[in-house]
Design an enzyme around this catalytic site. Structure first.
Site, PDB file in Angstrom:
ATOM      1  N   HIS A   1      -0.472  10.894  -2.173  1.00  0.00           N
ATOM      2  CA  HIS A   1      -1.771  10.557  -1.601  1.00  0.00           C
ATOM      3  C   HIS A   1      -2.677  11.768  -1.453  1.00  0.00           C
ATOM      4  CE1 HIS A   1      -4.791   9.706   1.508  1.00  0.00           C
ATOM      5  NE2 HIS A   1      -4.852   8.545   0.898  1.00  0.00           N
TER       6      HIS A   1
ATOM      7  N   HIS B   1       0.825  -1.202   0.000  1.00  0.00           N
ATOM      8  CA  HIS B   1       0.000   0.000   0.000  1.00  0.00           C
ATOM      9  C   HIS B   1       0.865   1.260   0.000  1.00  0.00           C
ATOM     10  CE1 HIS B   1      -2.753   2.874   2.285  1.00  0.00           C
ATOM     11  NE2 HIS B   1      -3.427   2.581   1.190  1.00  0.00           N
TER      12      HIS B   1
HETATM   13  O1  G3P Z   1      -6.928   1.653  -2.442  1.00  0.00           O
HETATM   14  C1  G3P Z   1      -7.049   1.364  -1.102  1.00  0.00           C
HETATM   15  C2  G3P Z   1      -6.696   2.533  -0.233  1.00  0.00           C
HETATM   16  O2  G3P Z   1      -5.466   3.047  -0.678  1.00  0.00           O
HETATM   17  C3  G3P Z   1      -7.725   3.620  -0.235  1.00  0.00           C
HETATM   18  O3  G3P Z   1      -7.488   4.568   0.780  1.00  0.00           O
HETATM   19  O4  G3P Z   1      -6.777   6.762   1.644  1.00  0.00           O
HETATM   20  O5  G3P Z   1      -5.142   4.899   1.552  1.00  0.00           O
HETATM   21  O6  G3P Z   1      -5.898   5.998  -0.537  1.00  0.00           O
HETATM   22  P1  G3P Z   1      -6.274   5.593   0.842  1.00  0.00           P
HETATM   23 CA    CA Z   2      -4.851   4.716  -2.154  1.00  0.00          CA
END
Ligand code: G3P
Ligand code: CA
Length: 236
Positions: free
Chosen positions: A48, A6
């Protein structure tokens, strides 16, 4: 169960940087997730937030700046001194460094209502890099996903649920042939997993950072998890 790094290996290196992506690669991550915004001059940048306050110590919104204004920003030092000098990556740079074997989950943070033409640029880049098979485009902005589908009938799509009801989500996923429903840990219930699987859609869950949580989701039968620690793939 697929373990997706992630924002790269963001538990070990500054999120959404080359350092985080290369760390994920070195750790053997089969898949990497990242977030995409667009500058005023239409460069697809990997970050992000919609500004660079948190990671780049710069208050300006990405949509209001030119690539040259932000390409030199340090987006690594906030995480640790050893990452000083990490630069904001562009999506094309990420495709350049990651081997084709790594699946990329590209989250478009906002569609054309905020970033005019972003869907077309993402789809064009996927085509130019011959990356259709290895890329899944996702978004909480479902209008953006409709645009992506209208641009390419084959592109792989992940539908981020957000505040949408499941009923609407499954209808829209059918419309755009999304292959997965992407949910938060809290949204992931046994009946939701079943409902998705009954419709032949995968369930991908964010953000899962402990073996206990991973094992709970594995038992529920989810298809993948987004995690900041790619070693979650190995812990038993
Ligand atoms: O794609 C899953 C997750 O990344 C969504 O939340 O806020 O981490 O971009 P965020
Ligand atoms: Ca994301």
């Amino acid at each position: 169960m697929l373990v997706i790094a992630h924002r790269g290996a963001s538990g070990h290196a500054p999120e959404n940087t080359m350092a985080a992506f290369l760390r994920a690669l070195a750790m053997g991550a089969p898949a990497i997730e990242l977030d995409v915004h667009q500058t005023l001059d239409h460069e697809l940048v990997v970050a992000h937030d919609d500004d660079l306050k948190r990671c780049g110590r710069d208050k300006r919104r990405i949509k209001n700046v030119h690539w040259d204004d932000v390409s030199g920003l340090d987006v690594g030092a906030w995480f640790g001194k050893e990452f000083t000098g990490e630069r904001l990556p562009r999506l094309e740079d990420v495709y350049d460094i990651l081997p084709p074997s790594v699946e990329l989950h590209v989250e478009i943070k906002r569609g054309s209502s905020v970033y005019p033409g972003i869907e077309e640029r993402v789809v064009d880049l996927i085509h130019k890099r011959g990356a259709s098979a290895r890329t899944v485009v996702s978004s909480f902005d479902h209008a953006a996903l409709y645009s992506v589908r209208s641009l390419d009938e084959k592109v792989r799509i992940g539908y981020l649920l957000g505040l949408t009801t499941l009923q609407t989500a499954f209808r829209e996923m059918k419309d755009i042939d999304a292959e997965s429903l992407n949910l938060s840990v809290r949204q992931t219930l046994a009946r939701t997993v079943k409902a998705a699987h009954d419709r032949e859609r995968k369930i991908l869950v964010y953000t899962v950072n402990t073996p206990v949580e991973r094992d709970r989701l594995l038992k529920l039968g989810v298809d993948g998890i987004f995690c900041n620690y790619p070693e979650l793939n190995l812990w038993r």
